[in-house]
Enzyme design. Structure first.
Site, PDB file in Angstrom:
ATOM      1  CB  CYS A  69      -0.964   0.095   1.303  1.00 17.56           C
ATOM      2  SG  CYS A  69      -2.224  -1.352   1.284  1.00 17.56           S
TER       3      CYS A  69
ATOM      4  CG  HIS B  36      -6.803   1.502   0.079  1.00 15.57           C
ATOM      5  ND1 HIS B  36      -5.542   2.091  -0.543  1.00 15.57           N
ATOM      6  CD2 HIS B  36      -6.412   0.230   0.793  1.00 15.57           C
ATOM      7  CE1 HIS B  36      -4.612   1.494   0.038  1.00 15.57           C
ATOM      8  NE2 HIS B  36      -5.209   0.248   0.555  1.00 15.57           N
TER       9      HIS B  36
END
Lengths: 401, 478
Positions: free
Chosen positions: A88, A344
């Site tokens: 991420c 996200h």
């Protein structure tokens, strides 16, 4: 002796696509959407870009390997282009590459693009996939929510916090982010919710319910960086510069050595300490104007308040319930809705966060603009699982601050 | 030096499926099953098979991993996970018994358990006999109610035996009471009355007579008769025919476990030894295309090995399972919608597995010879941040260490055949930790930080596409 990145690189332009379930768009469409905005903001032509970085997490779900998808999509004219992946933190890694390239003098203007097209799996949540041939032999069959959910049990045990009180604070975090996301036209989830909705939602991984988990989205974000001198020469006046860019990666101690209690992120603490030193910030609770953290799950946001040294150890529940991190609180966290509601798209998230800080510092955040003039904006990403992960921190701010 | 049983152990999975729910599900079609709808049957978890149950029984028998001096590991079963990959070899590997031994799978008959035990006793050396069964039964067949999943293990050889082997006999008679053909999924069974009259009542008495003669024992000296049929009436008739009172029959565990196929004579023997007295003479019979009969005499040494778990201990640890649907799903008797998440390829690199075999199948980690830090897995550089020494690690077994739970979750998102999927960080006594799957979280066992855990050998993943399954060690509440 390393002097750090502070004020060596300025943001020339940024762009961000609308995040969400972009059923009819390919990753390439999202890249172009973000890039067009950044290019116009920067006021340059593609031919002026000297090098580019592409950050994606799960490339096999969309663009495939390598940097060629970025070069061909944007018709970059045979310049150096690299693809980076660090879970991420992939977007922040792309920005790090571009920023370091400019700081080193290797090129005048560099491009960082983060993208992810996740909604092509046929089911909700992140893609389920192998972890590597050896890891598959002994890792548990774990998911993101299941790995992060464990922070809750360990946090309660360590600080003597009642599980019900923690769940209330986690619910406050999600309600706050939904309220913020509702004011953001590019956000994936734009519906305000109440605490009761969070508490009564179906369980995903105990104690994380549906509303404790962030949106899984398609999206892209983009940054064009250069030196402050070139930025000024190009006519930019109020410069936003990079103050710190730090990364900390687990050494394996959390997963293998009994020195970690499971209630916090070792990496975030290491990266934060280095980032504050690099940016010259000594009292983050007082000096950080607002921040975006990796709120993949509500519990992650809660422990991150302590790991970034904004809240004292064991004090995050109190700060959260006091509204310290609300949009009108002392230090707003996720003023754009965060991963929770902005969404996200893994590779895009790090750059999306910096995009929000950039807009806020320049007073361009529209309906959600922070009234108190922001000076330092901080962003934070966590990739992997609490017991083995990558943490990245970016601090941007007004030039000279 | 006496030859016989040096140690024994057993294992019964914790879930006990209530037979009345099976009978109720089939009452519309086969109302006659109602008569069998009493008591409970042991039901293996989704990640258990005859290899994993044999490993548990073997650990119970040997007192953990890593016994030395064994010449052979012999397994008896008709429900082997692998047709061509030695199942006894996987058991031996999980028990870290080394490579300097013979491994042998015996199957093909409900006598496989007693034949394995007899072969080991005749081998003359020190051998581990394991027997485990997880029979697939067709829904609605009486076997679905009368059978159960279980395992037993015996360390046989010369020395301070707990039960001396007096002698035995075998008879081979190709009476096909049931069979499972080459590609048959289930047993095909013939009429029970014929099997009773021409099978049990004729073949068994002849075999027992021969065994008594070989052992130099008369039938009136026999204190306990382990005869593995579910029907009490048939067992009584056979007992009378061989010259024993029905009271001499050992508990066939029909009420609490069910008949564990080829393993059942051994399961009954292990259970009998749990409660036997020195001097007792035990007759054990296996039946299937003939018969095996073995006679043992219990010694004073038995007292040192009773009350440590075994079949008796496992039987006390059961919990009621009332979901027949779950039983069907665990045994692939219905095709469940498992969702797209379950489609992730579970292919195992056989090179990868072989290279990491000690870690995966033995749960062997490392210990740093410089700082004494224990860690899993073993690595080139010590995990202790204060040490970091290169190439300092020696193998360190973790399977028998007790552990404490540091963090956990019940995950409803990740794919699991038995959701929610539990996992968490377990920290081993003396150092080392593992983010581990957690299994057998029974309805009465609430997970808590700090609670005591133990490791068990289980199927980690099934690769249905290729028919392979990989094993690993998984935590469970102790």
């Amino acid at each position: 002796m390393a002097t750090g990145i502070k004020d060596k690189v300025a943001i020339l332009g940024m762009g961000c696509s609308r995040f969400g379930e972009r059923w009819m768009d390919n990753a390439e469409d999202l890249i172009v959407e973000a890039y067009s905005e950044a290019l116009e903001d920067a006021g340059i032509e593609t031919s002026e870009i000297g090098a580019a970085w592409l950050g994606t997490g799960i490339d096999d779900q969309h663009v495939g390997k390598g940097a060629i998808p970025l070069a061909t999509t944007l018709r970059l004219p045979y310049i150096p282009v690299s693809r980076v992946e660090n879970f991420c933190a992939s977007g922040t890694e792309a920005l790090r590459g571009a920023t370091y390239a400019v700081a080193s003098g290797a090129c005048d203007i560099a491009l960082a693009v983060g993208v992810e097209k996740l909604k092509d799996t046929g089911y909700g949540g992140l893609p389920q996939r192998g972890r590597g041939t050896v890891n598959d032999l002994f890792w548990p069959s774990l998911s993101g929510p299941g790995a992060f959910a464990q922070l809750a049990s360990a946090y309660c045990a360590k600080h003597g916090v009642d599980a019900g009180d923690l769940k209330q604070a986690m619910a406050h975090i999600s309600v706050k982010s939904h309220a913020n996301g509702a004011r953001n036209p590019k956000a994936h989830l734009r519906k305000p919710i109440d605490v009761e909705t969070v508490l009564s939602a179906p369980m995903v991984a105990d104690p994380l319910g549906l509303y404790d988990c962030c949106g899984v989205s398609d999206g892209a974000a983009c940054a064009i960086v250069t030196t402050p001198e070139i930025a000024r020469a190009l006519g930019k006046k109020d410069l936003v510069t990079v103050k710190a860019l730090q990364l900390a990666v687990s050494s394996g101690a959390e997963a293998q050595h009994n020195s970690w209690d499971g209630s916090h992120l070792v990496t975030t603490r290491k990266a934060a300490a280095r980032a504050y030193a690099e940016a010259g910030i000594s009292k983050p609770r007082d000096q950080i104007s607002l921040f975006e953290v990796h709120d993949c799950f509500s519990i992650t946001e809660l422990v991150t308040m302590e790991d970034l040294f904004i809240s004292g150890e064991g004090q995050a529940v109190t700060d959260v319930m006091d509204g310290f991190f609300d949009a009108d609180g002392s230090v707003p966290c996720q003023i754009d809705g965060g991963l929770k509601c902005f969404g996200h798209p893994i590779g895009a998230s790090g750059i999306r966060m910096v995009y929000e800080m950039y807009l806020q510092i320049l007073g361009r955040a529209g309906q959600r603009q922070r009234s108190r003039e922001p000076v330092f904006g901080m962003t934070h990403n966590l990739g992997g699982f609490p017991h083995q992960n990558v943490a990245s921190i970016t601090i941007v701010g007004r030039e000279g601050a | 030096m006496q030859t016989g049983i040096l140690a024994f152990g057993g294992y019964v999975p914790r879930a006990r499926l209530q037979r009345q729910v099976i009978a109720a599900a089939h009452s519309w079609f086969t109302p006659a099953l109602k008569g069998l709808g009493r008591g409970e049957r042991a039901m293996a978890n989704w990640n258990e098979d005859s290899i994993t149950m044999a490993v548990e029984a073997g650990r119970d028998c040997l007192g953990g991993q890593g016994s030395s001096g064994l010449d052979a590991v012999i397994m008896g079963s008709t429900s082997y996970p692998f047709k061509d990959r030695q199942n006894a070899g996987v058991v031996a590997d999980a028990l870290t018994l080394g490579s300097d031994l013979m491994t042998l799978d015996i199957g093909g008959s409900q006598r496989a358990g007693t034949s394995a035990l007899m072969a080991a006793l005749q081998l003359g050396g020190s051998a581990l006999v394991v027997s485990a069964e997880k029979r697939r039964t067709k829904p609605g067949n009486p076997l679905e109610l009368t059978t159960g999943d279980a395992a037993a293990a015996f360390h046989v050889g010369q020395g301070d035996v707990v039960a001396c082997y007096l002698g035995g006999a075998s008879r081979a008679v190709d009476l096909v009471d049931h069979f499972r053909g080459e590609n048959g999924e289930f047993d095909y069974t013939w009429e029970e009355r014929w099997v009773r009259d021409e099978g049990y009542l004729k073949i068994v008495p002849d075999t027992v007579a021969k065994a008594l003669q070989n052992a130099g024992v008369t039938i009136d000296q026999v204190s306990t008769f382990c005869f593995p049929v579910p029907s009490a009436r048939i067992a009584s008739a056979v007992a009378r025919k061989v010259g024993l009172a029905p009271e001499a029959l050992a508990d066939n565990l029909q009420g609490s476990c069910g008949e564990a196929g080829a393993s059942h004579p051994l399961v009954m023997l292990a259970h009998t030894l749990d409660n036997a007295d020195p001097g007792d003479i035990i007759l054990v019979v296996g039946f299937g295309q003939g018969s095996d009969a073995l006679l043992f005499q219990v010694t004073d040494a038995i007292r040192g090995q009773q009350g440590k778990g075994g079949i008796t201990g496992c039987l006390k640890q059961g919990y009621r399972e009332e979901n027949y649907h779950k039983f069907l799903a665990f045994n692939q008797l219905i095709e469940m919608e498992q969702g797209i998440r379950s489609e992730v390829d579970k292919n195992t690199g056989l090179t990868t597995l072989y290279r990491n075999k000690d870690m995966v199948q033995g749960l062997i980690g490392g210990r740093c010879t410089s700082c004494n830090t224990k860690q899993f897995p073993k690595s080139n550089i010590c995990a202790n941040p204060e040490c970091g020494r290169f190439d300092s690690q020696v193998p360190e077994p973790f399977a028998d260490k007790s552990a404490a739970l540091n963090s956990f979750t019940g995950d409803g998102l990740t794919f699991s055949p038995n959701p929610p999927h539990y996992y968490g960080m377990v920290q081993f006594e003396g150092g080392g930790r593992l983010m581990s799957d957690i299994t057998d979280v029974t309805p009465d066992a609430e997970l808590k930080i700090g609670m005591s855990m133990r490791m068990v050998f289980r199927v980690k993943d099934y690769d249905h596409q290729r028919g392979f399954r990989r094993y690993f060690w998984i935590a469970t509440p102790a």
